[in-house]
Structure formats: structure tokens, C-alpha cells
Write a protein that holds these residues in place. Structure first.
Motif, PDB file in Angstrom:
ATOM      1  N   GLY A  42      36.704  -7.744  -7.042  1.00 25.87           N
ATOM      2  CA  GLY A  42      38.189  -7.878  -7.765  1.00 25.87           C
ATOM      3  C   GLY A  42      39.244  -6.798  -7.440  1.00 25.87           C
ATOM      4  N   ASP A  43      40.352  -7.412  -7.240  1.00 23.84           N
ATOM      5  CA  ASP A  43      41.408  -6.550  -6.986  1.00 23.84           C
ATOM      6  C   ASP A  43      41.969  -5.847  -8.218  1.00 23.84           C
ATOM      7  OD1 ASP A  43      41.039  -7.470  -4.520  1.00 23.84           O
ATOM      8  OD2 ASP A  43      42.798  -8.747  -4.489  1.00 23.84           O
ATOM      9  N   LEU A  44      42.092  -4.606  -8.381  1.00 27.27           N
ATOM     10  CA  LEU A  44      42.685  -3.853  -9.804  1.00 27.27           C
ATOM     11  C   LEU A  44      44.286  -4.240  -9.937  1.00 27.27           C
ATOM     12  CD1 LEU A  44      41.204  -2.005 -11.388  1.00 27.27           C
ATOM     13  CD2 LEU A  44      42.025   0.030 -10.121  1.00 27.27           C
ATOM     14  N   LEU A  45      44.582  -4.624 -10.911  1.00 24.27           N
ATOM     15  CA  LEU A  45      45.875  -5.044 -11.309  1.00 24.27           C
ATOM     16  C   LEU A  45      46.398  -4.732 -12.758  1.00 24.27           C
ATOM     17  CD1 LEU A  45      48.141  -6.796  -9.781  1.00 24.27           C
ATOM     18  CD2 LEU A  45      47.380  -8.738 -11.127  1.00 24.27           C
ATOM     19  N   TYR A  55      38.003   0.256 -19.168  1.00 20.98           N
ATOM     20  CA  TYR A  55      38.713  -1.307 -19.224  1.00 20.98           C
ATOM     21  C   TYR A  55      39.922  -1.173 -18.332  1.00 20.98           C
ATOM     22  CZ  TYR A  55      39.452  -5.495 -21.295  1.00 20.98           C
ATOM     23  OH  TYR A  55      39.528  -6.808 -21.864  1.00 20.98           O
ATOM     24  N   ARG A  56      39.885  -2.378 -17.524  1.00 26.07           N
ATOM     25  CA  ARG A  56      40.947  -2.718 -16.830  1.00 26.07           C
ATOM     26  C   ARG A  56      41.263  -4.126 -16.334  1.00 26.07           C
ATOM     27  NH1 ARG A  56      36.265  -0.475 -14.507  1.00 26.07           N
ATOM     28  NH2 ARG A  56      35.383  -1.327 -12.736  1.00 26.07           N
ATOM     29  N   ILE A  57      42.115  -4.558 -15.703  1.00 24.11           N
ATOM     30  CA  ILE A  57      42.257  -5.823 -15.010  1.00 24.11           C
ATOM     31  C   ILE A  57      41.987  -5.667 -13.666  1.00 24.11           C
ATOM     32  CG2 ILE A  57      44.163  -7.449 -14.628  1.00 24.11           C
ATOM     33  CD1 ILE A  57      45.885  -5.873 -16.902  1.00 24.11           C
ATOM     34  N   LYS A  58      41.102  -6.874 -13.476  1.00 26.44           N
ATOM     35  CA  LYS A  58      40.892  -7.167 -12.074  1.00 26.44           C
ATOM     36  C   LYS A  58      40.940  -8.720 -11.778  1.00 26.44           C
ATOM     37  CE  LYS A  58      37.512  -4.573 -10.211  1.00 26.44           C
ATOM     38  NZ  LYS A  58      36.072  -4.078  -9.952  1.00 26.44           N
ATOM     39  N   VAL A  59      41.425  -8.999 -10.530  1.00 27.17           N
ATOM     40  CA  VAL A  59      41.903 -10.335  -9.999  1.00 27.17           C
ATOM     41  C   VAL A  59      40.580 -10.982  -9.118  1.00 27.17           C
ATOM     42  CG1 VAL A  59      43.342 -11.579  -8.999  1.00 27.17           C
ATOM     43  CG2 VAL A  59      44.184  -9.937 -10.480  1.00 27.17           C
ATOM     44  N   GLY A  60      40.471 -12.129  -9.355  1.00 23.54           N
ATOM     45  CA  GLY A  60      39.769 -12.971  -8.420  1.00 23.54           C
ATOM     46  C   GLY A  60      40.022 -14.365  -8.507  1.00 23.54           C
ATOM     47  N   ARG A  61      39.425 -15.238  -7.797  1.00 16.69           N
ATOM     48  CA  ARG A  61      39.805 -16.401  -7.527  1.00 16.69           C
ATOM     49  C   ARG A  61      38.944 -17.437  -6.956  1.00 16.69           C
ATOM     50  NH1 ARG A  61      45.291 -16.606  -3.889  1.00 16.69           N
ATOM     51  NH2 ARG A  61      44.346 -16.513  -1.931  1.00 16.69           N
ATOM     52  N   PRO A  96      32.253 -10.853  -3.867  1.00 19.17           N
ATOM     53  CA  PRO A  96      32.120 -11.801  -5.107  1.00 19.17           C
ATOM     54  C   PRO A  96      32.624 -10.717  -6.266  1.00 19.17           C
ATOM     55  CG  PRO A  96      30.479 -12.328  -3.578  1.00 19.17           C
ATOM     56  CD  PRO A  96      31.274 -11.057  -2.974  1.00 19.17           C
ATOM     57  N   MET A  97      33.258 -11.397  -7.241  1.00 13.42           N
ATOM     58  CA  MET A  97      33.260 -10.703  -8.556  1.00 13.42           C
ATOM     59  C   MET A  97      31.908 -10.284  -9.222  1.00 13.42           C
ATOM     60  SD  MET A  97      36.690 -10.652  -9.080  1.00 13.42           S
ATOM     61  CE  MET A  97      36.896 -10.487 -11.035  1.00 13.42           C
ATOM     62  N   LEU A  98      30.948 -11.200  -9.201  1.00 16.61           N
ATOM     63  CA  LEU A  98      29.877 -10.816  -9.886  1.00 16.61           C
ATOM     64  C   LEU A  98      29.069  -9.548  -9.008  1.00 16.61           C
ATOM     65  CD1 LEU A  98      28.358 -14.298 -10.804  1.00 16.61           C
ATOM     66  CD2 LEU A  98      29.333 -12.288 -12.344  1.00 16.61           C
ATOM     67  N   GLU A  99      29.555  -9.170  -7.884  1.00 18.68           N
ATOM     68  CA  GLU A  99      28.925  -8.054  -6.853  1.00 18.68           C
ATOM     69  C   GLU A  99      29.820  -6.799  -6.826  1.00 18.68           C
ATOM     70  OE1 GLU A  99      27.674  -9.608  -3.333  1.00 18.68           O
ATOM     71  OE2 GLU A  99      26.484 -11.473  -4.247  1.00 18.68           O
ATOM     72  N   GLY A 100      30.799  -6.673  -8.099  1.00 16.21           N
ATOM     73  CA  GLY A 100      31.664  -5.691  -8.000  1.00 16.21           C
ATOM     74  C   GLY A 100      33.048  -5.846  -7.393  1.00 16.21           C
ATOM     75  N   TYR A 122      33.815 -16.496  -7.722  1.00 12.21           N
ATOM     76  CA  TYR A 122      35.030 -16.027  -7.652  1.00 12.21           C
ATOM     77  C   TYR A 122      34.836 -14.780  -6.986  1.00 12.21           C
ATOM     78  CZ  TYR A 122      36.494 -19.047 -11.392  1.00 12.21           C
ATOM     79  OH  TYR A 122      37.188 -20.046 -12.305  1.00 12.21           O
ATOM     80  N   VAL A 123      35.871 -14.620  -6.010  1.00 15.15           N
ATOM     81  CA  VAL A 123      36.013 -13.419  -5.042  1.00 15.15           C
ATOM     82  C   VAL A 123      37.228 -12.807  -5.197  1.00 15.15           C
ATOM     83  CG1 VAL A 123      34.302 -14.386  -3.609  1.00 15.15           C
ATOM     84  CG2 VAL A 123      36.667 -14.742  -3.096  1.00 15.15           C
ATOM     85  N   ASP A 124      37.127 -11.624  -4.723  1.00 11.28           N
ATOM     86  CA  ASP A 124      38.548 -10.732  -4.479  1.00 11.28           C
ATOM     87  C   ASP A 124      39.463 -11.171  -3.107  1.00 11.28           C
ATOM     88  OD1 ASP A 124      37.361  -9.363  -2.577  1.00 11.28           O
ATOM     89  OD2 ASP A 124      37.029  -7.593  -3.842  1.00 11.28           O
TER      90      ASP A 124
END
Length: 90
Positions: free
Chosen positions: A32-35, A5-11, A26-30, A19-21
Motif C-alpha cells: 500500500g502506498d501511503l497517501l 491510522y493512515r490512508i494507503k492506496v492499492g489497485r 499485495p495489500m494483504l501482505e503489508g 490489490y497491490v501497491d
């Protein structure tokens, strides 16, 4: 203690997405910036909130403490803002 489990950021420009990093993945394709990434005793970071405190932005989250039998604890980090308005933590 094996949590991934971890925090990932997209907008997105739209509430409905996509939503993309920060790299445009795309967030739905893996994407997300880890944060922040879990590290050391901090396992399974998540359940986050952002608050403003004395002129700085703070990320508050829970993690499981690997040095204390996985006891859930509160973590906080100051948020910094990178080029383009993307968050990072100290």
C-alpha cells in the motif's frame, strides 16, 4: 494521539482482487502506498474522499490535530498523478 491510522492506496484489475501497491506488493501482505502520511500536527489521517475542483483532483480527509488536543479537522491536498497513474499528494 498515538494513532497509526493512515490512508494507503492499492489497485487491482478485478474488483475481487488481488490489490497491490505501485511496487506490486499485495495489500494483504503489508503493501500500500501511503497517501498522505501523518506528519506534525496531522495524526490519524483517514475517512478520505476524492473530488474534482476547478480542473484539479483533491483528496479530502479527516485528521486529529495534535496541536488542538486531538480535535478532528478536515484536511485537503491536491492529488498529482505519477507514472502509471498512481496518485501522490502535495
Amino acid at each position: 494521539m498515538n494513532s497509526t491510522y493512515r490512508i494507503k492506496v492499492g489497485r487491482s484489475a478485478s474488483v475481487t482482487g488481488p490489490y497491490v501497491d505501485s511496487r506490486g506488493t499485495p495489500m494483504l501482505e503489508g503493501g500500500g502506498d501511503l497517501l498522505p502520511a501523518g506528519h506534525g500536527r496531522h495524526v490519524g489521517t483517514g475517512g478520505q474522499s476524492v473530488l474534482r475542483d476547478e480542473g484539479r483532483d483533491v483528496l479530502a480527509y479527516r485528521y486529529h490535530d495534535a496541536d488542538d488536543e486531538g480535535t478532528p479537522k478536515l484536511g485537503t491536498n491536491t492529488l498529482n498523478w505519477r507514472r502509471g497513474g498512481w496518485p501522490s499528494v502535495q
